[in-house]
Design a protein around this motif. Structure first.
Motif, mmCIF file in Angstrom:
data_model
loop_
_atom_site.group_PDB
_atom_site.id
_atom_site.type_symbol
_atom_site.label_atom_id
_atom_site.label_comp_id
_atom_site.label_asym_id
_atom_site.label_seq_id
_atom_site.Cartn_x
_atom_site.Cartn_y
_atom_site.Cartn_z
ATOM 1 N N ARG A 198 0.833 -1.213 0.000
ATOM 2 C CA ARG A 198 0.000 0.000 0.000
ATOM 3 C C ARG A 198 0.863 1.256 0.000
ATOM 4 N N TYR A 199 1.864 1.315 0.900
ATOM 5 C CA TYR A 199 2.706 2.503 0.999
ATOM 6 C C TYR A 199 3.628 2.621 -0.214
ATOM 7 N N GLY A 200 4.026 1.498 -0.755
ATOM 8 C CA GLY A 200 4.839 1.546 -1.962
ATOM 9 C C GLY A 200 4.071 2.145 -3.124
ATOM 10 N N LEU A 201 2.783 1.810 -3.232
ATOM 11 C CA LEU A 201 1.962 2.360 -4.312
ATOM 12 C C LEU A 201 1.790 3.874 -4.134
ATOM 13 N N VAL A 202 1.622 4.318 -2.886
ATOM 14 C CA VAL A 202 1.501 5.755 -2.622
ATOM 15 C C VAL A 202 2.802 6.468 -2.984
ATOM 16 N N ALA A 203 3.944 5.877 -2.598
ATOM 17 C CA ALA A 203 5.233 6.493 -2.902
ATOM 18 C C ALA A 203 5.451 6.592 -4.405
ATOM 19 N N VAL A 204 5.068 5.575 -5.154
ATOM 20 C CA VAL A 204 5.207 5.605 -6.608
ATOM 21 C C VAL A 204 4.331 6.703 -7.202
ATOM 22 N N ALA A 205 3.110 6.837 -6.692
ATOM 23 C CA ALA A 205 2.211 7.880 -7.198
ATOM 24 C C ALA A 205 2.782 9.273 -6.936
#
Length: 397
Positions: free
Chosen positions: A107-114
């Motif tokens: 979840r946090y990885g997806l936010v960081a990528v965004a």
């Protein structure tokens, strides 16, 4: 070393080299293009390289999600500064996607990528003074590709790890099964050896003991009788020596060499009568048919053990062995007129050898899918019957 772990390390180092290479390319383009802020670009690139290098060099980054998040924030801040100075900083967004997805939870990885994709689009638009479809599609498509690749690899890695665990469990299970089969084989062989020793050597030694004891009682008054008993004891010792040698070599018992089971049982009765003053008789009924060695040995050993028990414990005057060939069975019956006993009072096998004979006889017969019965009461003698199904003998054409 695990293959998956090795591949992960190789990919990580390739990613690190890609970051260093892109930073070097950014500096080269800034210097070669005589950009007014080339010095600032070079300085920030060096700071970014050092900040990025701290991650692989610090073990805590790989072990702690919090430490990894702080490190990524520091890298991201320096990268945004670089983006504000040079549009070429856009290239670094792609490897940063992979690092964020690898170190952070999904979840946090997806936010960081965004967030990184938005920063890349904004930084590139700042240098172009406009937002073009290409400026949006490029970082967004790169982020989507990174997410698909990393998540797909993680899925494959988990499946590979599960498969490895299953293989390890299977290997361990097979090892346990092999060990269990080995233990079972050892116990089975130990039981077989115990039966063979009890029915041959132990019974023979017991017979020798009885003969020598009788010879001792005959001395010194009845020298001829004592000498005859000693000769019989010596003959029993020779027979047992032959049994021991065949036993070690796992060959056919000497009593069955070159003869039939019926002849071996008849000779057994004759020898028992001569050695122990017991009227032992043999009777054959039915038409003899060929038997396997296993069947002949089992029936002979049962008869030997039963006769030994009769001599040692029954105090009998007569005993009869009957070998019967029936339609689908072969049977050996041993009946004596001794004092009998209560079968329920028989002790289990012990270290002194007592109680082992009946258990060994029963085990021999049951191993060949036969039946074993024993009838006895105090004062009425003993009747023992061992029956085996007739085996199928293959005859060569």
């Amino acid at each position: 070393m695990n293959t998956s772990t090795t591949a992960t390390k190789v990919l990580a180092w390739c990613l690190h080299l890609l970051v260093i290479g892109l930073l070097a390319l950014t500096v080269v383009r800034a210097v070669a293009g005589d950009a007014p802020d080339a010095g600032a670009v070079a300085t920030v690139s060096v700071v970014l390289a050092l900040t990025y290098a701290a991650g692989p060099l610090l073990p805590v980054v790989a072990r702690s999600t919090r430490a990894a998040a702080l490190w990524l924030v520091a890298v991201g801040v320096v990268w945004l500064v670089l983006m504000s100075l040079s549009a070429e900083g856009l290239w670094l967004a792609f490897p940063l996607y992979f690092v964020q997805l690898h170190l952070l939870p999904r979840r946090y990885g997806l936010v960081a990528v965004a967030v990184t994709a938005i920063g890349a689009v904004a930084g590139f638009a700042l240098h172009q003074d406009t937002v073009t479809p290409a400026a949006v599609i490029g970082p967004t498509l790169g982020a989507a590709v990174a997410v698909a690749v990393v998540w797909g690899y993680q899925t494959l890695y988990r499946e590979s790890d599960q498969r490895r665990m299953l293989i390890d469990e299977l290997t361990a299970t097979r090892a346990d099964l092999a060990a269990a089969q080995h233990r079972a084989g050892v116990l089975q062989e130990r039981e077989r050896l115990a039966r063979e020793i009890h029915d041959t050597l132990a019974q023979g030694l017991s017979s020798i003991q009885l003969l020598l004891r009788a010879a001792e009682r005959a001395l010194p008054d009845r020298t001829d009788a004592a000498a005859d008993l000693v000769v019989q004891a010596r003959t029993a010792a020779v027979d047992n020596l032959a049994e021991a040698r065949r036993f070690v070599a796992a060959l056919t018992p000497p009593a069955l060499e070159g003869t039939t089971l019926a002849d071996a049982l008849d000779r057994l009765c004759t020898t028992t009568s001569a050695r122990h003053g017991l009227d032992a008789r043999f009777d054959l009924t039915g038409t003899p048919v060929p038997l396997t060695t296993a069947h002949e040995v089992a029936l002979l050993r049962v008869a030997q053990s039963a006769l030994a028990n009769t001599v040692s414990h029954a105090d009998a005057t007569t005993v009869k062995i009957t070998l019967s060939f029936l339609d689908d069975q072969v049977a050996v019956d041993i009946v004596d007129d001794g004092r009998g006993f209560d079968p329920a009072s028989v002790r289990p096998p012990g270290p002194d050898g007592d109680g082992f004979g009946l258990a060994a006889m029963r085990a021999r017969i049951l191993d060949l899918r036969g039946t074993f019965t024993l009838e006895s009461e105090p004062g009425t003698g003993t009747a023992l019957a061992a029956r085996l199904p007739l085996p199928t003998i293959e005859v060569d054409p």
